[in-house]
Design a protein around this motif. Structure first.
Motif, PDB file in Angstrom:
ATOM      1  N   SER A   1      16.689 -29.920  24.170  1.00 48.96           N
ATOM      2  CA  SER A   1      17.042 -31.049  23.311  1.00 48.96           C
ATOM      3  C   SER A   1      18.031 -31.987  24.007  1.00 48.96           C
ATOM      4  N   GLU A   2      18.781 -31.475  24.997  1.00 47.96           N
ATOM      5  CA  GLU A   2      19.725 -32.316  25.732  1.00 47.96           C
ATOM      6  C   GLU A   2      19.007 -33.454  26.460  1.00 47.96           C
ATOM      7  N   LYS A   3      17.777 -33.211  26.870  1.00 48.49           N
ATOM      8  CA  LYS A   3      17.027 -34.253  27.573  1.00 48.49           C
ATOM      9  C   LYS A   3      16.645 -35.411  26.652  1.00 48.49           C
ATOM     10  N   GLY A   4      16.800 -35.199  25.368  1.00 49.97           N
ATOM     11  CA  GLY A   4      16.535 -36.276  24.426  1.00 49.97           C
ATOM     12  C   GLY A   4      17.696 -37.237  24.266  1.00 49.97           C
ATOM     13  N   LYS A   5      18.881 -36.865  24.763  1.00 49.54           N
ATOM     14  CA  LYS A   5      20.065 -37.695  24.522  1.00 49.54           C
ATOM     15  C   LYS A   5      20.000 -39.067  25.197  1.00 49.54           C
ATOM     16  N   PRO A   6      19.732 -39.148  26.511  1.00 51.42           N
ATOM     17  CA  PRO A   6      19.615 -40.490  27.090  1.00 51.42           C
ATOM     18  C   PRO A   6      18.437 -41.267  26.524  1.00 51.42           C
ATOM     19  N   ALA A   7      17.372 -40.574  26.178  1.00 53.00           N
ATOM     20  CA  ALA A   7      16.215 -41.246  25.590  1.00 53.00           C
ATOM     21  C   ALA A   7      16.542 -41.825  24.225  1.00 53.00           C
ATOM     22  N   LEU A   8      17.353 -41.101  23.440  1.00 52.20           N
ATOM     23  CA  LEU A   8      17.757 -41.604  22.129  1.00 52.20           C
ATOM     24  C   LEU A   8      18.552 -42.900  22.278  1.00 52.20           C
ATOM     25  N   VAL A   9      19.467 -42.921  23.234  1.00 51.44           N
ATOM     26  CA  VAL A   9      20.286 -44.112  23.449  1.00 51.44           C
ATOM     27  C   VAL A   9      19.405 -45.295  23.826  1.00 51.44           C
ATOM     28  N   VAL A  10      18.511 -45.092  24.774  1.00 45.99           N
ATOM     29  CA  VAL A  10      17.627 -46.179  25.211  1.00 45.99           C
ATOM     30  C   VAL A  10      16.713 -46.618  24.077  1.00 45.99           C
ATOM     31  N   SER A  11      16.082 -45.667  23.430  1.00 47.12           N
ATOM     32  CA  SER A  11      15.129 -45.983  22.363  1.00 47.12           C
ATOM     33  C   SER A  11      15.793 -46.754  21.228  1.00 47.12           C
ATOM     34  N   ASN A  12      17.007 -46.363  20.882  1.00 42.70           N
ATOM     35  CA  ASN A  12      17.687 -46.959  19.735  1.00 42.70           C
ATOM     36  C   ASN A  12      18.324 -48.305  20.041  1.00 42.70           C
TER      37      ASN A  12
ATOM     38  N   ALA B   1      25.807 -22.919   9.809  1.00 41.69           N
ATOM     39  CA  ALA B   1      25.188 -21.884  10.634  1.00 41.69           C
ATOM     40  C   ALA B   1      24.720 -22.416  11.989  1.00 41.69           C
ATOM     41  N   LEU B   2      25.069 -23.656  12.313  1.00 39.64           N
ATOM     42  CA  LEU B   2      24.700 -24.227  13.606  1.00 39.64           C
ATOM     43  C   LEU B   2      25.531 -23.614  14.724  1.00 39.64           C
ATOM     44  N   THR B   3      24.949 -23.549  15.924  1.00 39.21           N
ATOM     45  CA  THR B   3      25.738 -23.195  17.097  1.00 39.21           C
ATOM     46  C   THR B   3      26.619 -24.387  17.469  1.00 39.21           C
ATOM     47  N   ALA B   4      27.565 -24.153  18.337  1.00 38.18           N
ATOM     48  CA  ALA B   4      28.428 -25.245  18.790  1.00 38.18           C
ATOM     49  C   ALA B   4      27.602 -26.345  19.453  1.00 38.18           C
ATOM     50  N   GLU B   5      26.603 -25.941  20.232  1.00 33.91           N
ATOM     51  CA  GLU B   5      25.755 -26.928  20.914  1.00 33.91           C
ATOM     52  C   GLU B   5      24.950 -27.748  19.915  1.00 33.91           C
ATOM     53  N   GLN B   6      24.431 -27.096  18.877  1.00 36.80           N
ATOM     54  CA  GLN B   6      23.676 -27.825  17.857  1.00 36.80           C
ATOM     55  C   GLN B   6      24.568 -28.793  17.089  1.00 36.80           C
ATOM     56  N   SER B   7      25.765 -28.367  16.761  1.00 38.79           N
ATOM     57  CA  SER B   7      26.708 -29.241  16.055  1.00 38.79           C
ATOM     58  C   SER B   7      27.056 -30.463  16.893  1.00 38.79           C
ATOM     59  N   GLN B   8      27.294 -30.247  18.189  1.00 42.99           N
ATOM     60  CA  GLN B   8      27.610 -31.355  19.085  1.00 42.99           C
ATOM     61  C   GLN B   8      26.438 -32.327  19.189  1.00 42.99           C
ATOM     62  N   LEU B   9      25.222 -31.795  19.213  1.00 45.45           N
ATOM     63  CA  LEU B   9      24.040 -32.662  19.283  1.00 45.45           C
ATOM     64  C   LEU B   9      23.942 -33.526  18.041  1.00 45.45           C
ATOM     65  N   ARG B  10      24.168 -32.942  16.870  1.00 48.45           N
ATOM     66  CA  ARG B  10      24.097 -33.734  15.640  1.00 48.45           C
ATOM     67  C   ARG B  10      25.187 -34.824  15.631  1.00 48.45           C
ATOM     68  N   GLU B  11      26.377 -34.502  16.088  1.00 54.95           N
ATOM     69  CA  GLU B  11      27.425 -35.524  16.155  1.00 54.95           C
ATOM     70  C   GLU B  11      27.036 -36.643  17.108  1.00 54.95           C
ATOM     71  N   TYR B  12      26.370 -36.275  18.180  1.00 55.15           N
ATOM     72  CA  TYR B  12      25.898 -37.288  19.132  1.00 55.15           C
ATOM     73  C   TYR B  12      24.884 -38.219  18.479  1.00 55.15           C
ATOM     74  N   TYR B  13      23.950 -37.649  17.743  1.00 58.97           N
ATOM     75  CA  TYR B  13      22.953 -38.465  17.025  1.00 58.97           C
ATOM     76  C   TYR B  13      23.647 -39.410  16.054  1.00 58.97           C
ATOM     77  N   LYS B  14      24.629 -38.926  15.337  1.00 59.88           N
ATOM     78  CA  LYS B  14      25.342 -39.778  14.382  1.00 59.88           C
ATOM     79  C   LYS B  14      26.026 -40.942  15.093  1.00 59.88           C
ATOM     80  N   ALA B  15      26.620 -40.650  16.250  1.00 57.05           N
ATOM     81  CA  ALA B  15      27.309 -41.696  16.992  1.00 57.05           C
ATOM     82  C   ALA B  15      26.335 -42.742  17.526  1.00 57.05           C
ATOM     83  N   VAL B  16      25.228 -42.294  18.071  1.00 60.69           N
ATOM     84  CA  VAL B  16      24.239 -43.239  18.607  1.00 60.69           C
ATOM     85  C   VAL B  16      23.649 -44.088  17.494  1.00 60.69           C
ATOM     86  N   MET B  17      23.320 -43.452  16.371  1.00 56.10           N
ATOM     87  CA  MET B  17      22.713 -44.208  15.278  1.00 56.10           C
ATOM     88  C   MET B  17      23.705 -45.204  14.675  1.00 56.10           C
TER      89      MET B  17
END
Length: 629
Positions: A439-450, A505-521
């Motif tokens: 899912s980490e590989k989706g992070k730069p793509a999310l930024v570009v796409s959005n 019940a999220l892992t630390a990595e999952q929680s960080q990913l969701r925060e990243y999505y919120k910031a990008v959006m």
């Protein structure tokens, strides 16, 4: 001009909110004039950048984790309308959502017994999976009984969900599937005076203008067979006998005309007739070419004195029925398989009824993009063949990051109509091995796409917490979360946290990913993103880094995304005239997204450059801030 070197300050995710007041200043560090501010505000107000959150309704609230292949709803569980409580809707809203696309709401064919409610059982031989495809609608005036706590009150429960969604300041979208219906369509909820699809058809003819279906006269339908497929995975069911009575046979949803479709055809559905003859000619008026430039009212009036196929009116009445129920718009399945003239008729009828209705269509043929927007009056189309496919290749490392700009340029004139996405129910999950494997590989793509354009963004439930779609549900293969069977969605269930919807019940990595999505959006609301222009920037140092600017008035952001799995140090050329009014000896730049990354802005009379080291799979969203005194 002297050389200025400024190191970009670092902020945690979501720093755009903290720095937003600085964005009202020009690049020179001096306030823009009131008239300039007003002009920018007017441009922003003219545009919007919707965020669509697609949720598979029956999977969203399911807390069961057994995940038995081909499992029943008793074994594997099923979510309900009621699961979308205030906490759930608040969590959806946190991603910047403006529209919730509730997938699978309408009553479609499924393997379950609701005969005590007057609902005829569906035959598993013409149902894909056990829970059934949401695109095989069997009653357009009803909702899926699986989704109700009290089946008798299922429409009331959906109405309550619409109301709750509106209370959270989000709009409601549902699917309409005009190209096909379930092979055994039968409405028990239709209003008085409404006739079923096919009820008045002349079945002795392969085609008639007012027939709702196409037929194979003299032939009976035969269930498709395959050595590699067993109905319900071989599990027993009293109706799973390889037989389904349909005399005469109808054409299958994807246009297959044989009485025995292939196992890979859309055999659970039948194609709807819109007045397109079997030879491809039309039995209805075509739109004059200048109607591409006419408004909705002109389109609406064009159709008023025309004699049109019966199916056109049936779907118009269905759409208006749901609008009157409080639905705010529709996602149209496989819209390109239905003539553009029908869309002119339907969409103008909808917009005359509700001018704010949201109309999104699945169209994969780029040659049809402009006709379906301009003549068919669609608001938005999928940007799959082009932008998504290119971005996926970049994420997989098979294309240079700069290739996204050619894909974007192909639709630059209609970009505000082209919906961007990284996942949806038809596509592989980013984290699945067949896509990116992480899912980490989706992070730069999310930024570009959005951020690359004024295009709206679609997020699929579970995407923001790294769902990988690995469950063996039954019909179909893993990598896509199943749309055919009852299943639990593990990463999403961790965010759901047994109905608390707090991410507990999220892992630390999952929680960080969701925060990243919120910031990008959140960055979707930046004026330069909502209404500004985009310009690709030249990157030196890595072909896995993409950079572009977004500008409106004197407001600029520079977006730089590293698709590589290692750090990259790059330099980025900025056009000289971009900072022509730059007057301050020191000017702080802000990274509005990520922390722990440094960049240097260098200005000389000959060049403007940004030098930047990016962490693996990271992005920077850079802007000028207030000047130093």
């Amino acid at each position: 001009m002297t050389t200025n070197k400024t190191t970009i300050s670092t902020f945690k995710y979501g720093s755009w909110v903290l720095a937003s007041s600085l964005l009202l200043s020009s690049c020179s560090g001096e306030p823009t004039t009131p008239s300039a501010d007003k002009k920018v505000a007017e441009q922003v107000n003219e545009h919007s950048k919707p965020v669509v959150y697609q949720v598979f309704t029956r999977l969203f609230g399911n807390t069961q984790t057994a995940n038995v292949p081909w499992g029943t709803k008793e074994q594997n569980g099923v979510g309900k309308f009621a699961d979308f409580n205030d906490a759930a809707l608040k969590g959806i809203k946190e991603l910047g959502t403006t529209h919730v696309w509730y997938t699978g709401v309408l009553h479609h064919a499924l393997v379950g017994d609701y005969t005590e409610y007057g609902i005829k059982q569906d035959d598993p031989d013409v149902v894909k999976g056990r829970a059934g495809s949401p695109y095989a609608i069997k009653d357009y005036y009803d909702v899926n009984p699986d989704l109700a706590i009290n089946v008798t009150n299922r429409l009331e429960e959906f109405s309550a969900l619409i109301e709750r969604t509106h209370e959270h300041d989000m709009k409601v979208i549902i699917d309409i599937v005009p190209n096909h219906v379930a092979r055994d369509y039968h409405s028990i909820a239709k209003p008085n005076g409404v006739k079923d699809f096919g009820e008045d058809d002349d079945t002795s003819k392969a085609y008639a203008k007012n027939n709702n279906f196409y037929y194979v006269p003299g032939e009976s339908f035969k269930v498709p067979t395959s050595d590699s497929y067993q109905v319900l995975g071989g599990n027993k069911h009293p109706l799973a006998d390889g037989q389904f009575t349909e005399i005469p046979a109808k054409w299958t949803g994807n246009g297959a005309r044989a009485p025995k479709p292939d196992i890979n055809d859309w055999y659970e559905t039948v194609k709807v007739n819109y007045g397109v003859k079997p030879d491809g000619s039309y039995d209805f008026p075509t739109l004059p070419s200048d109607y591409a430039n006419q408004d909705l009212r002109a389109h609406f009036e064009f159709w008023q004195d025309k004699e049109l196929p019966n199916s056109w009116y049936k779907f118009r009445d269905i759409a208006l029925y749901w609008l009157d129920k409080g639905v705010d718009g529709f996602r149209y399945d496989m819209a390109e398989m239905v003539p553009v003239e029908f869309w002119s008729f339907l969409n103008s009828s909808i917009k005359m009824h509700n001018p704010e209705a949201f109309l999104l269509a699945e169209v994969y043929n780029p040659a049809l993009y402009r006709p379906y927007i301009q003549q068919g009056k669609m608001d938005y189309l999928y940007d799959k063949v082009g932008f998504y496919d290119t971005l996926k290749a970049v994420m997989q490392g098979t294309q240079a990051a700069s290739s996204i700009f050619a894909a974007q340029q192909q639709v630059a004139d209609i970009e505000q109509h082209m919906l961007h996405f990284l996942e949806n129910h038809d596509e592989q999950r980013i984290a699945s091995p067949d896509f990116a494997g992480s899912s980490e590989k989706g992070k730069p793509a999310l930024v570009v796409s959005n951020l690359i354009s004024r295009s709206p963004t679609l997020l699929y439930f579970g995407q923001d917490v790294g769902e990988d779609g690995s469950e063996e549900a039954g019909f179909g293969k893993p990598t896509r979360t199943s749309i055919f069977d009852y299943i639990g969605v593990p990463a999403h269930q961790a965010w759901m946290n047994n109905g608390k919807f707090d991410g507990g019940a999220l892992t630390a990595e999952q929680s960080q990913l969701r925060e990243y999505y919120k910031a990008v959006m959140a960055l979707s609301k930046h004026p330069a993103v909502v209404a500004g222009d985009m310009h690709p920037l030249t990157v030196t140092g890595s072909d896995q880094v993409a950079a572009f600017s977004r500008s409106i008035g004197q407001q600029h952001i520079w977006v730089v995304s590293n698709f590589a799995e290692q750090k990259n140090t790059v330099s980025i050329d900025i056009p000289l005239n971009t900072l022509a009014n730059y007057k301050q000896a020191e000017q702080q730049l802000l990274d509005l997204l990520e922390a722990n990354q440094t960049a240097v802005l260098t200005i000389t009379p000959e060049q403007v450059k940004i030098s930047l080291t990016l962490n693996a799979l990271s992005s920077a969203v850079l802007t000028t801030g207030a000047h130093n005194e």
